[in-house]
Design an enzyme around this catalytic site. Structure first.
Site, short mmCIF file in Angstrom:
data_model
loop_
_atom_site.label_atom_id
_atom_site.label_comp_id
_atom_site.label_asym_id
_atom_site.label_seq_id
_atom_site.Cartn_x
_atom_site.Cartn_y
_atom_site.Cartn_z
N ASP A 12 63.01 53.30 62.64
CA ASP A 12 62.63 54.18 61.55
C ASP A 12 63.17 55.60 61.70
O ASP A 12 62.56 56.56 61.23
CB ASP A 12 61.09 54.23 61.37
CG ASP A 12 60.50 52.85 61.22
OD1 ASP A 12 61.17 51.99 60.63
OD2 ASP A 12 59.38 52.62 61.71
N HIS A 42 64.76 49.40 56.06
CA HIS A 42 65.62 50.58 55.90
C HIS A 42 65.31 51.16 54.53
O HIS A 42 65.24 50.43 53.55
CB HIS A 42 67.09 50.16 55.82
CG HIS A 42 67.70 49.72 57.11
ND1 HIS A 42 67.57 50.40 58.29
CD2 HIS A 42 68.51 48.68 57.39
CE1 HIS A 42 68.28 49.79 59.22
NE2 HIS A 42 68.85 48.72 58.71
P1 GTP Z 1 64.42 50.55 60.67
O1 GTP Z 1 65.65 49.76 60.42
O2 GTP Z 1 63.16 49.85 60.23
O3 GTP Z 1 64.32 51.04 62.06
O4 GTP Z 1 64.39 51.83 59.67
P2 GTP Z 1 65.29 53.11 59.33
O5 GTP Z 1 65.86 53.71 60.56
O6 GTP Z 1 66.28 52.78 58.27
O7 GTP Z 1 64.21 54.14 58.77
P3 GTP Z 1 63.12 53.98 57.62
O8 GTP Z 1 63.85 54.00 56.33
O9 GTP Z 1 62.19 52.89 57.88
O10 GTP Z 1 62.27 55.31 57.84
C1 GTP Z 1 62.74 56.58 57.69
C2 GTP Z 1 61.92 57.32 56.62
O11 GTP Z 1 62.30 58.68 56.60
C3 GTP Z 1 62.21 56.82 55.21
O12 GTP Z 1 61.06 56.97 54.44
C4 GTP Z 1 63.33 57.74 54.73
O13 GTP Z 1 63.39 57.84 53.33
C5 GTP Z 1 62.92 59.03 55.36
N1 GTP Z 1 64.00 59.95 55.76
C6 GTP Z 1 65.25 59.66 56.23
N2 GTP Z 1 65.90 60.79 56.55
C7 GTP Z 1 65.05 61.82 56.26
C8 GTP Z 1 65.13 63.23 56.39
O14 GTP Z 1 66.11 63.80 56.85
N3 GTP Z 1 64.03 63.95 56.00
C9 GTP Z 1 62.91 63.37 55.52
N4 GTP Z 1 61.91 64.16 55.18
N5 GTP Z 1 62.80 62.05 55.41
C10 GTP Z 1 63.85 61.28 55.76
P1 IMP Z 2 58.68 42.60 66.20
O1 IMP Z 2 60.10 43.03 66.22
O2 IMP Z 2 58.17 42.32 64.82
O3 IMP Z 2 58.42 41.48 67.17
O4 IMP Z 2 57.78 43.82 66.70
C1 IMP Z 2 57.84 44.29 68.03
C2 IMP Z 2 57.68 45.80 68.09
O5 IMP Z 2 58.81 46.41 67.49
C3 IMP Z 2 56.47 46.35 67.33
O6 IMP Z 2 56.01 47.50 68.01
C4 IMP Z 2 57.03 46.76 65.99
O7 IMP Z 2 56.27 47.75 65.36
C5 IMP Z 2 58.40 47.25 66.41
N1 IMP Z 2 59.43 47.15 65.35
C6 IMP Z 2 60.17 46.05 65.04
N2 IMP Z 2 61.03 46.33 64.05
C7 IMP Z 2 60.84 47.62 63.73
C8 IMP Z 2 61.46 48.51 62.79
O8 IMP Z 2 62.37 48.16 62.06
N3 IMP Z 2 60.99 49.79 62.77
C9 IMP Z 2 60.02 50.21 63.60
N4 IMP Z 2 59.42 49.42 64.49
C10 IMP Z 2 59.82 48.15 64.56
MG MG Z 3 62.14 51.16 59.10
#
Ligand code: GTP
Ligand code: IMP
Ligand code: MG
Length: 338
Positions: A12, A42
């Protein structure tokens, strides 16, 4: 020419945002998804519209790119087919015929007390049990699923041919360094490694193929689910700073912490990072929100960026100041001449 984007903390970090920006800017011929599977969420925000993605490559907004799902990525056919339909990407998505398949039974095994969801706070999306079955040599593959037939392909073949032809390939991973099965905070980790080397394996390219590894770090890291978080702050403190986040897949509230320089340095080392993308720099202060040039950042934000660069030892080339794709400061040309 291959660029890999990976997460440097507990997922995230904003990979979806950074990848979508990079793809609109750099126009890669192929965007290949690596990582564990639909446990990821994402978020891509473009011109006010929000796209929460679980399997589709986050660069899909760049319409000329071929979108591929590597063999290392677990596919939940229902989730995948819905995203294909909703996003209208039928004609340019390819799924490796060797992707492992998540079924209802895997989700059931993941959830509930005594199972992974109860024990370590997994996402309950069936990824852990599916990878167990893969190791047990009893998992179904994409080639066994009739509905996926139209999209099946040999991802390594496509990716390596594109590289040989001098095309641009962006490989996007999911999760983050702290969730690596080998290098993360075991047992509070996901069911696979999450570094750039694993991303290569996922899409079928050798280590000599890669030019750039961009590690994404969040200015205030977050963690969902259980497990150690040395720089965690209290919920009250996070609220005082105005930081409240919820998971895209699970809806769980994310734990928030301060930037961990030691962890970031270690993550950069294991990923052989060549660049850092630093997100959520707007969390530092109001003034930096939505900044699109380095000069628009507050002094505090600028000195944080410099501190990250100095203490992690890798140039910060992309700075994100908001969820919108365009809230980005791109210093690649200035710092690296690319
Ligand atoms: P995973 O693949 O699940 O690890 O996720 P990710 O790395 O793509 O991130 P995800 O979108 O789950 O979470 C990031 C959050 O922060 C989202 O709600 C985005 O819209 C937000 N976000 C991303 N960049 C910024 C930023 O620079 N500022 C703010 N305020 N929010 C951001
Ligand atoms: P699993 O991958 O669902 O087995 O979860 C294992 C651990 O990884 C837990 O702590 C989840 O919250 C974390 N996790 C898995 N995928 C993500 C992701 O995309 N974003 C944040 N945490 C994740
Ligand atoms: Mg995410």
């Amino acid at each position: 020419m291959v660029t890999i984007v990976v997460g440097g903390q507990w997922g995230d970090e904003g990979k979806g945002k950074v990848i979508s920006y990079l793809c609109m800017k750099d126009e890669p011929d192929i965007i290949a998804r690596a990582g564990v599977g639909p446990n990821a969420g994402h978020t891509v925000v473009y011109r006010g519209k929000k796209y929460p993605l679980r399997l589709t490559p986050s660069g899909f907004l760049y319409e000329k790119a071929k979108l591929l799902i590597g063999a290392g990525v677990l596919v939940n056919p229902e989730v995948m087919l819905k995203e294909i339909r909703d996003l209208g990407i039928e004609n340019r998505i390819g799924i490796d015929y060797r992707c492992g398949i998540i079924e209802e039974e895997h989700i059931a095994r993941d959830k509930g007390s005594g199972h992974l969801a109860g024990k370590i706070g997994s996402t309950g999306t069936g990824c852990g049990p599916a990878n167990m079955d893969r190791a047990n040599r009893s998992l179904k593959l994409a080639q066994d699923i009739a509905e996926l037939k139209p999209y099946l392909t040999d991802v390594p073949q496509e990716v390596n041919e594109a590289i040989d032809a001098g095309k641009k390939v962006l490989v996007e991973s999911s999760q983050g360094f702290g969730l690596s099965l080998f290098y993360g905070t075991y047992p509070y980790v996901t069911s696979k490694d999450t570094t750039a080397s694993m991303a290569c394996v996922d899409v079928g390219i050798g280590p000599r193929r890669v030019r750039d590894v961009i590690v994404v770090f969040k200015s205030f890291p977050t963690r969902v689910g259980a497990g150690p978080f040395p720089t965690e702050m209290s919920q009250e403190e996070a609220e005082r700073l105005g930081i409240v986040e919820y998971g895209t897949v699970t809806g769980r509230r994310r734990r928030i912490g301060r930037f961990d320089f030691d962890m970031a340095r270690y993550a950069a080392m294991l990923n052989s990072a060549s660049q850092i993308a630093l997100t959520c720099v707007d969390y530092i202060d109001e003034e930096s929100r939505g900044a699109r040039s380095y000069d628009e950042l507050s002094k505090a934000a600028q000195s944080f960026v410099e501190e990250v660069e100095r203490r992690v030892g890798v140039p910060v080339t992309i700075i994100s100041t908001g969820p919108e794709l365009e809230d980005t400061i791109d210093l690649r040309e200035e710092k690296l001449g690319i």
